[in-house]
Design a protein around this motif. Structure first.
Motif, PDB file in Angstrom:
ATOM      1  N   GLU A 203       0.836  -1.206   0.000  1.00 38.65           N
ATOM      2  CA  GLU A 203       0.000   0.000   0.000  1.00 38.65           C
ATOM      3  C   GLU A 203       0.873   1.259   0.000  1.00 38.65           C
ATOM      4  O   GLU A 203       0.562   2.241  -0.682  1.00 38.65           O
ATOM      5  CB  GLU A 203      -0.924   0.008   1.216  1.00 38.65           C
TER       6      GLU A 203
ATOM      7  N   TYR B 150       4.123   5.949  -5.329  1.00 34.70           N
ATOM      8  CA  TYR B 150       4.256   6.060  -6.785  1.00 34.70           C
ATOM      9  C   TYR B 150       3.259   7.080  -7.332  1.00 34.70           C
ATOM     10  O   TYR B 150       3.597   7.909  -8.188  1.00 34.70           O
ATOM     11  CB  TYR B 150       4.020   4.699  -7.443  1.00 34.70           C
TER      12      TYR B 150
ATOM     13  N   GLU C 260       2.258   1.805  -3.539  1.00 39.64           N
ATOM     14  CA  GLU C 260       1.235   2.272  -4.472  1.00 39.64           C
ATOM     15  C   GLU C 260       0.971   3.767  -4.297  1.00 39.64           C
ATOM     16  O   GLU C 260       0.913   4.529  -5.269  1.00 39.64           O
ATOM     17  CB  GLU C 260      -0.059   1.484  -4.245  1.00 39.64           C
ATOM     18  N   ASN C 261       0.815   4.199  -3.050  1.00 41.92           N
ATOM     19  CA  ASN C 261       0.512   5.605  -2.790  1.00 41.92           C
ATOM     20  C   ASN C 261       1.688   6.513  -3.117  1.00 41.92           C
ATOM     21  O   ASN C 261       1.515   7.613  -3.642  1.00 41.92           O
ATOM     22  CB  ASN C 261       0.090   5.783  -1.333  1.00 41.92           C
TER      23      ASN C 261
END
Length: 901
Positions: A287, A293, A290-291
């Protein structure tokens, strides 16, 4: 007659109709202007843009200059909120010009404040403060309490960004008081939020939360959606600091949703970054990745929309946390190659883009410098070329293979330093720096810059701290009687020991260092192995580059210009404009630099340009058509002309209005095809350290088209520079590549009696291309590098040079009896002691040579003089201190220094 009356009536009726139409149009423009303000206050930024664009069109049609200025300023605010800072600045500048033209002081103040906020968003805090101070002055002059509150709040925000939290709090408390006094609810809310953020920065998290909760309540009450998003995000940061991670995540997610709803891309990127950080704390690595990036991609989009490269550099400094966090997340997942990609992606972005533009597009040349002076390098309709800035690990491996080199990239991820080693076969290894030696000294990475600067002081280089004070060295960090430099060994243990097994065994194999931030100041050749006392340059051939991609671009460019020119340009000891001989510069002529230039010119079969002939105009003209440029002159780190790029080479003046300084911005105006430029001047390798690399002279020469630049990290002295550089060129003639030629020249200089201190041979660093450079040089014999002490040298300078040599060189090892021979009498003046030193050195060529070189090193600024009555006491104290350090027998009771009362 009737026809005439009829025509006049028709004309008057037309004028009246236009008047009525103007009134109607102005009313409509005013309505649109106010509608836009209403929409903006509700954070409906795109709707506000449409309203204000329509209002602007009407105001211009009817010639309403005040309305035009208001519309432009509001459009600037909307674009600022949408993260389009370059567009915002353009609108605010137009608005400011009109406000000043029509004499609207209130409007002028508002435009100045808005410009300050835009520059604040770009990370240019000092520029922002200057605008806010002007805003505050006008607001107080015209009695605008709301303007006073806004400007004080903006100043508080800027000072918080600079880490001056108490100054920020003082401004923000004033803002809060005024906002409450005049019932300015939005101003009150923003003040409360900024106070909360300031107290959070001070670690007072509960105080911060109290302020932020008040901010949130008012923002919701007045429908201020951007304020609501900001307060939620700040609350998330505070709860993250308290370890209440789920609460923090909830707040960040709410903030993210609102930022996306209102189109606040900067806020969206910040929320994603904060979520990524909290997920990292809770080990939710997927998580977090993902955030982070997603945050990085938004920030890169915001950066790509800027057209001014100075703005690209400064805004990147506000974005670096995302790149650091993402590397940390990837390393935690053992994704070391991907982390290396992000490390590269997070450095020299503006440099890469600009270098690509200058080297691989046409018709750039002189236009580049003019573009950099202006707010925009191109128009909004013609955005700059976007370089391929995202190297893959496969491309990085290919670059290492093509360079036939071991590449070492550092990344400071506080409280750690990551190290990647890319071997010539393309293999990538990941290590961490060894920070245990720091911990043993009760130091952290926050102290690294101080340690690096002190390591330079330990070899005899004068350095100053952030307050401009001369850095003093603790006794335990001074060179010992075995020739060991504790801080050079400490840096070796931190940066080299963890990767020592991966370094090439053959000393001629190239090692390319890619430093990060303050690591650019590390004298890598002089790092000392604690195991055997050897210096890094003795075992490895070293060069540096700002990034792997810059290394690749300079290599590509060299292939295009190789062999285009054959001539050489050699410059030495230009005469100085009187202003550079006075305070604050205190520069002196360097006769040895003239001799060095003449020797190098003879070797390169050309004629040195020296003295009054070495003017700026002549050199800028001659450098355009040469293969090699060698400049031996004074260098300064000043930003002459406020270009934003520090650095200047001081040449001879040509007129009363030309001081002879070649500024960094002047170099950018050149289109060079030189294969190598050597700047044999003091501190030409230094500059403003940023995530985009060092911004200074070396960067400018590379951008001007030079693939190889040799610069100095300090003034190593004209005598040793002469020996080193003549050896360098002869080594090139022998077929060595540039890095090997420099290495062997360093070793030759190091072996010279009296020049064994790292200060005398380790200053130069090669940046960029290292391919061999075929030369046909004239064989010259090295002349004896000694001469009488310069009559320009003051007695105090001779004394200081003597001690610098004593404390950094092995040359005194056979003369320990000098302690007794040179001991000063209580009444001795500096002149008498200096004469005693000079007479004692006459038959000791190594010592005389070493002192002469130290005197050359003092050419940039000299040294402080002391009252005569202090000189003898201080001289004897330093002798005694060095006797102890060298482990020589203690003085007899009759020859010791007197007790001090």
């Amino acid at each position: 007659m009737f026809n005439w009356l009829s025509n006049m009536a028709e004309k008057l009726l037309g004028v009246y109709r236009k008047y009525l139409a103007g009134i109607t149009l102005k009313a409509e423009a005013d309505r649109l202007l106010n509608l836009g303000i209403e929409q903006y206050n509700k954070s409906q930024f795109r709707a506000a843009l449409q309203s204000w664009q329509q209002a602007l069109t009407i105001y211009r049609e009817i010639g309403d200059r005040q309305g035009e200025a208001n519309s432009l300023g509001n459009l600037g605010n909307a674009y600022d909120s949408l993260g389009q800072y370059q567009v915002a600045i353009d609108y605010h500048q137009q608005s400011l010009a009109i406000e000043r033209e029509i004499g609207s002081r209130q409007g002028e103040a508002n435009s100045l404040g808005s410009l300050g906020l835009a520059y604040q968003s770009l990370g240019q805090y000092q520029v922002a403060i200057d605008y806010h101070q002007q805003y505050l002055a006008i607001a107080r002059e015209i009695g605008s309490r709301q303007g006073e509150a806004n400007s004080l709040g903006n100043l508080g925000l800027a000072y918080r960004s600079l880490g001056q939290y108490q100054v920020a709090i003082d401004y923000l408390q004033q803002t809060l008081a005024i906002a409450r006094e005049i019932g300015y609810r939005q101003g009150e809310a923003i003040s409360l939020g900024n106070l909360g953020n300031a107290y959070d920065s001070l670690g007072q998290y509960q105080v911060a939360i109290d302020y932020l909760q008040q901010y949130l309540a008012i923002a919701r009450e007045i429908g201020y959606r951007q304020g609501e998003a900001n307060s939620l995000g700040s609350l998330g940061i505070a709860y993250d600091s308290l370890g209440q991670y789920q609460v923090a995540i909830d707040y960040h997610q709410q903030s993210l949703a609102i930022a996306r709803e209102i189109g606040d891309r900067q806020g969206e990127a910040g929320s994603l970054n904060n979520l990524g950080n909290t997920y990292l704390q809770t080990n939710q690595l997927a998580e977090a990745e993902e955030n982070l990036y997603a945050s990085m991609q938004i920030k890169e989009t915001l950066r790509s929309e800027l057209t001014n490269y100075d703005h690209k550099v400064s805004i990147f400094e506000t974005q670096t946390a995302t790149y650091r966090l993402l590397q940390e997340v990837l390393v935690a997942q053992n994704k070391f190659d991907t982390a290396l990609e992000i490390s590269e992606r997070g450095r020299t972005r503006a440099f890469v883009e600009l270098l690509t533009k200058t080297l691989f597009t046409t018709n750039v040349g002189a236009g580049l410098a003019e573009d950099l002076k202006q707010e925009q390098i191109t128009s909004q309709q013609n955005p700059p070329l976007e370089a391929n800035v995202n190297l893959s690990s496969v491309q990085i491996q290919q670059i290492a293979e093509s360079q036939k080199a071991t590449i070492i990239e550092y990344s400071i991820i506080n409280p750690d330093i990551y190290i990647w080693v890319i071997l010539p076969n393309g293999e990538i290894a990941f290590r961490r720096a060894n920070l245990e030696p720091l911990q043993q000294l009760n130091q952290t990475l926050d102290d690294l810059e101080s340690i690096i600067l002190k390591s330079r002081v330990s070899i005899g280089i004068e350095e100053k701290d952030a307050d401009g004070q001369k850095i003093q060295l603790e006794s335990e960090f001074k060179r010992d009687n075995q020739g060991r430099y504790p801080l050079l060994q400490l840096l070796y243990e931190i940066l080299i020991s963890p990767i020592a097994d991966l370094l090439p065994k053959h000393p001629n194999a190239k090692v390319i260092f890619i430093p990060h931030y303050n690591l650019f100041l590390v004298p890598f050749p002089a790092l000392q192995n604690p195991a055997d006392g050897s210096y890094l340059i003795e075992n490895h051939t070293i060069l540096t580059a700002p990034s792997i991609q810059i290394l690749d671009l300079t290599h590509q460019h060299h292939q295009n210009i190789r062999g285009l020119n054959q001539a050489a340009l050699v410059v030495g000891d230009p005469i100085l404009d009187p202003k550079f001989s006075a305070d604050p510069y205190k520069l002196k002529p360097i006769p040895a630099a003239k001799e060095a230039a003449q020797a190098i010119a003879a070797l390169l079969e050309t004629e040195a340009i020296t003295g009054e002939k070495a003017t700026k105009a002549v050199i800028l003209d001659r450098i355009l058509g040469v293969r090699i440029a060698h400049i031996s002159a004074h260098g300064l780190l000043d930003d002459f002309g406020d270009s934003g790029i520090p650095g200047a080479i001081i040449l001879a003046p040509n007129s009363a209005t030309d001081d002879g300084a070649i500024r960094a911005i002047d170099i950018l105006a050149l289109k060079l095809n030189s294969e190598i430029v050597v700047l044999s001047a003091c501190s030409t390798g230094k500059g403003k350290i940023t995530g985009d690399g060092i911004i200074g002279l070396s960067r400018c020469f590379i951008l001007a088209g030079v693939p190889s630049v040799i610069v100095s990290l300090w003034n190593m002295g004209a005598l040793s520079a002469k020996l080193l550089m003549t050896e360098f060129y002869q080594n090139l003639e022998r077929g060595m590549d540039r890095a090997a030629a420099l290495r062997y020249a360093m070793l030759t200089t190091k072996a010279e009696e009296g020049l064994d201190s790292p200060a005398d041979w380790a200053a130069f660093t090669l940046i960029g291309e290292t391919e061999s450079l075929s030369l046909n040089t004239r064989k010259i014999e090295q002349q004896e590098l000694t001469m009488p002490f310069s009559p320009e040298s003051t007695p105090q300078e001779i004394i200081d040079a003597f001690f610098k040599l004593l404390e950094t060189s092995n040359v005194f090892s056979n003369y320990l009896e000098f302690m007794e021979e040179l001991k000063a009498e209580p009444a001795d003046s500096a002149q008498e002691i200096a004469k005693k030193i000079e007479a004692w050195c006459k038959d000791k060529l190594g010592i005389e040579k070493g002192i002469n070189n130290k005197l050359c090193q003092m050419g940039a600024g000299g040294t402080e003089s002391k009252p005569d009555e202090e000189v003898a006491r201080e001289f004897n104290d330093r002798l005694l201190e060095n006797r102890t350090r060298l482990g020589s027998p203690p003085p007899s009771s009759s020859s010791g220094t007197k007790d001090k009362n």
